[in-house]
Write a protein that holds these residues in place. Structure first.
Motif, PDB file in Angstrom:
ATOM      1  N   ARG A 190     -59.493  -5.908 -23.378  1.00 19.49           N
ATOM      2  CA  ARG A 190     -58.202  -6.499 -23.036  1.00 19.49           C
ATOM      3  C   ARG A 190     -57.655  -5.870 -21.765  1.00 19.49           C
ATOM      4  O   ARG A 190     -57.097  -6.550 -20.908  1.00 19.49           O
ATOM      5  N   ILE A 204     -50.841 -14.248 -18.718  1.00 18.97           N
ATOM      6  CA  ILE A 204     -49.483 -13.980 -18.220  1.00 18.97           C
ATOM      7  C   ILE A 204     -49.489 -13.725 -16.722  1.00 18.97           C
ATOM      8  O   ILE A 204     -48.501 -13.966 -16.051  1.00 18.97           O
ATOM      9  N   TYR A 227     -54.854 -12.684 -23.136  1.00 19.26           N
ATOM     10  CA  TYR A 227     -53.408 -12.575 -22.923  1.00 19.26           C
ATOM     11  C   TYR A 227     -53.049 -12.109 -21.513  1.00 19.26           C
ATOM     12  O   TYR A 227     -52.217 -12.727 -20.833  1.00 19.26           O
ATOM     13  N   GLY A 228     -53.692 -11.041 -21.066  1.00 16.33           N
ATOM     14  CA  GLY A 228     -53.382 -10.504 -19.735  1.00 16.33           C
ATOM     15  C   GLY A 228     -53.610 -11.522 -18.627  1.00 16.33           C
ATOM     16  O   GLY A 228     -52.691 -11.841 -17.858  1.00 16.33           O
TER      17      GLY A 228
END
Ligand SMILES: Nc1ncnc2c1ncn2[C@@H]1O[C@H](COP(=O)(O)OP(=O)(O)OP(=O)(O)O)[C@@H](O)[C@H]1O
Ligand SMILES: [Mg+2]
Lengths: 460, 262
Positions: free
Chosen positions: B171, B121, B117-118
């Motif tokens: 994460r 984005i 995710y990081g």
């Protein structure tokens, strides 16, 4: 302070007794157990369980009663009686002035087709089958009462499409009148004197005769779903109401869902907490409690009188019900958004997701099942709403299918209301049938909601 | 307060708080804390419950911004740059200063998507292969890869608590932050999972600067090079861990470490 002393002090009436028993104190398994009111607590639980079960039984009883009465009354309307007869399409009845000989093309002239005395053809066909003389006027009138007036339109369409059939004998299947339908379904009480019931003794014999010959049929009533409103119970259907309700729900979905969700997201995630947003919040909660008829009045004065939108149109109905549904959706969506764990937001923000990314990537998907449930509840409420639609004129006799949301239409609950108000028994039966249809659609919506909810939750 | 801290000066300072004061509404939670976070070292924040450790930690990546009514005063710098300056973008700051929370909080998505995710984005990768590589590397550095390599597309929430916390660490490192803040990362874990994370923290120190809040004195002693002791919203003392634990200057520190209050 010793442990023993502590416990003795808690004993009911402890002092003397404990002293008498001497060493018997804490840690002695054979010793007296403290009375901590277990029996009382279990009794309380039992009592509460009993109340709970009683409440459920009570509720279920009325639910079953309601469903049973609706099904008992309305189930018959899903079957409709038809008569199948060889009908002589006599040329002198169809074309008494012999116009066709001079101008054969007039057979496709709607005016010509409309002038034909179709009931006479049908009466004669039926009289012949029943062995009634064509000049017995009283008998002929009673025969005429057995045929649905809707057969007229059916014959006209048939002749318009098959002009070559003039002069031949055709087997035609047409609707029996509502009274014959009722008698054939066994709904008429023949122990009453003849003048107190809708079917005479003679008609009763004819019905028996026809059914013995296999000319009367009860078949699934597709007309209930495909026909528009009609003055005759046997040929009236829900089509206009179904289309109207469909448009309304579509409009509510398209308007109220996005507006409601966007409002909820803004209020919940972006708007600051201040007097102004507090006021908005209070007003939204108030709106959710406003009686629906008030929305009807609003719709009448704003959409119809001020904006000049057409009366009776499903567009206006949809707009009014969107307004009514909005607060429900906003509140449900806000609750769903609030329920998203703070830790998920923190996780996203901590990774450097922007506020909007956090909302749309994480918060909204997690809130979706709750929003969905709220939306379905709102839609179900809109589908069942009657009062505001009465005010904007959706209560009308509409015999044409609405081709767009701007055309006059009715809605399912309004149709139920109109049929329930008719004097004739057959209409009331249809009213119950319409309730069954409405309940079926609501059930379908709820099942869809549960299904979608499961899907959403599984994805996560 | 400032005077007491001055005893130690880390060689290379990554982040620095000067006179940090925090209010939650009218309630003051931090009273002028001045503290350095040394580069490529582990700094432990200790102190009794409610003394403002989490509050200070949250100032370092501006997570306090998300708390309603929170107000931060003083200066906090990252590599000498004021992170509360108007031209600093908080999104960029948080990409540089990552955070691991007390309770494991994986997204309700797959293990892969959690880690990816990081980078996604922030647009850190150009293609799928690069992303796969980052995910694998991060999971490896978090010591989780071998346990989950066959089920990268299963839900992250289906892992055990310790695995979830390592997933959260993976994460956090997937966006290659410079600093990692950890708020009691082991408080929900059993001793074995805790030991794994402590090992991991020691490994991570080579590439990252770490600040960790902990209630376990042993943990602070084991993993950190510097320790800061907080009490009632103020910094009591700060110094090299071995000195703080053997000969603290302050009586309160001594009492807290030996378990006499807290
Ligand atoms: N969101 C908040 N709103 C209001 N007050 C807060 C908030 N968060 C923390 N506080 C208050 O600020 C003070 C410091 O809290 P903080 O969470 O930083 O303590 P802590 O040292 O992390 O404690 P713990 O070890 O229990 O986690 C406490 O008195 C707390 O009540
Ligand atoms: Mg804390």
């Amino acid at each position: 302070m010793s442990v023993g002393a502590g416990i003795e002090n808690n004993m009911p009436g402890g002092g003397a007794q404990a002293a008498a028993l001497g060493a018997c104190s804490a840690g002695d398994p054979a010793g007296r157990r403290r009375d901590i009111g277990l029996k009382r607590r279990y009794r309380a639980e039992k009592r509460f369980r009993f109340y709970g079960i009683a409440a459920i039984v009570f509720g279920l009883f009325f639910l079953v009663l309601l469903l049973w009465s609706i099904f008992a009354h309305g189930f018959g309307a899903f079957w409709q009686t038809t008569i199948t007869l060889p009908v002589a399409l006599e040329a002198q009845v169809i074309d008494p002035d012999n116009r066709l000989a001079a101008e054969p093309q007039s057979v496709s002239d709607p005016h010509f087709l409309a002038m034909i005395d179709y009931p006479l053809l049908l009466r004669r066909a039926l009289a012949q089958k029943l062995g009634v003389a064509a000049d017995d006027r009283a008998a002929m009138r009673e025969i005429g009462q057995m045929i649905s007036p809707s057969a007229r339109g059916q014959m006209r369409r048939f002749l318009g499409a098959n002009p070559q059939a003039i002069g031949t004998v055709q087997t035609i299947r047409f609707l029996a009148s509502a009274n014959v339908d009722a008698a054939f379904k066994g709904q008429i009480n023949f122990s009453l004197p003849q003048d107190k019931r809708k079917i005479s003794d003679r008609q009763r014999q004819w019905i028996t005769l026809l059914s013995k010959e296999g000319l009367l049929h009860k078949s699934f009533n597709t007309g209930l779903f495909t026909r528009p409103a009609s003055a005759n119970a046997e040929s009236s259907g829900l089509a206009v109401a179904l289309i109207g309700s469909f448009y309304i729900i579509l409009i509510v979905l398209v308007l109220a869902l996005p507006i409601g969700v966007i409002t909820a997201i803004y209020l919940e995630e972006y708007a600051g907490k201040n007097g102004f947003t507090d006021m908005i919040e209070v007003n939204i909660n108030n709106l959710a409690a406003v009686p629906s008829i008030v929305f009807g009045i609003l719709g009448l004065s704003v959409f119809i009188n001020f904006l000049g939108l057409p009366r009776s149109a499903s567009l206006v109905g949809g707009l009014v019900l969107s307004l009514m549904t909005l607060p429900t959706i906003i509140i449900a969506a806000r609750v769903a958004l609030q329920a998203v764990p703070v830790s998920i937001r923190a996780a996203a923000l901590g990774l450097g997701a922007s506020h909007t990314q956090t909302v749309f990537h994480h918060v909204l998907p997690l809130a979706a099942p709750g929003i969905l449930t709220g939306t379905i509840i709102g839609l179900a409420r809109a589908l069942g709403e009657t009062a505001p639609l009465l005010l904007i004129g959706m209560v009308a006799f509409i015999a044409n299918y609405p081709h767009s949301p701007l055309d006059p239409a009715t809605a399912l609950p309004v149709q139920i209301y109109m049929w329930a108000g008719e004097a004739e028994r057959s209409f009331v039966e249809r009213s119950s049938a319409a309730i069954i249809v409405l309940l079926a659609i609501l059930t379908l919506m709820n099942v869809t909601a549960v299904f979608l909810r499961r899907r959403f939750e599984k994805r996560q | 307060m400032t005077a007491k801290y001055a005893a130690v000066k880390p060689k290379r300072v990554k982040m620095r708080g000067e006179n940090v004061t925090v209010f939650y509404g009218n309630k003051q939670a931090l009273h002028g804390v001045t503290l350095d976070i040394a580069a490529n070292k582990v700094t432990a924040l200790i102190g009794p419950s409610g003394c403002g450790k989490s509050t200070f930690l949250r100032c370092l990546n501006r997570m306090n911004d998300t708390i309603e009514g929170a107000r931060v005063e003083g200066v906090i710098t990252l590599d000498g740059e004021d992170i509360y300056a108007p031209d600093i973008d908080v999104v960029e700051l948080r990409a540089r200063v990552g955070m691991v929370f007390q309770r494991p909080n994986p997204f309700p998505k797959s293990i892969y998507d959690n880690v990816a995710y990081g980078p996604r984005i922030h647009g850190l990768t150009k293609n799928r292969a690069e992303l796969d590589e980052i995910v694998e590397k991060s999971l490896k550095s978090a010591g989780l890869f071998d346990e989950v390599k066959d089920r990268l597309h299963d839900a992250g929430t289906g892992l055990s608590g310790g695995q979830q916390q390592r997933l959260c660490i993976a994460r956090a490192i997937a966006v290659s932050p410079e600093v990692i803040l950890m708020d009691e990362p082991c408080s929900a874990l059993d001793p074995i999972a805790t030991a794994r994370i402590e090992e991991l923290i020691d490994d991570l120190r080579k590439n990252y600067t770490i600040a960790i809040v902990t209630h376990s004195m042993q943990q602070a002693a084991r993993v950190s090079q510097y320790t800061a002791m907080f009490h009632l919203g103020s910094l009591v003392e700060m110094g090299e861990t071995k000195i703080i634990f053997t000969s603290p200057k302050e009586r309160r520190t001594q009492d807290y470490i030996t378990g006499r209050f807290g």
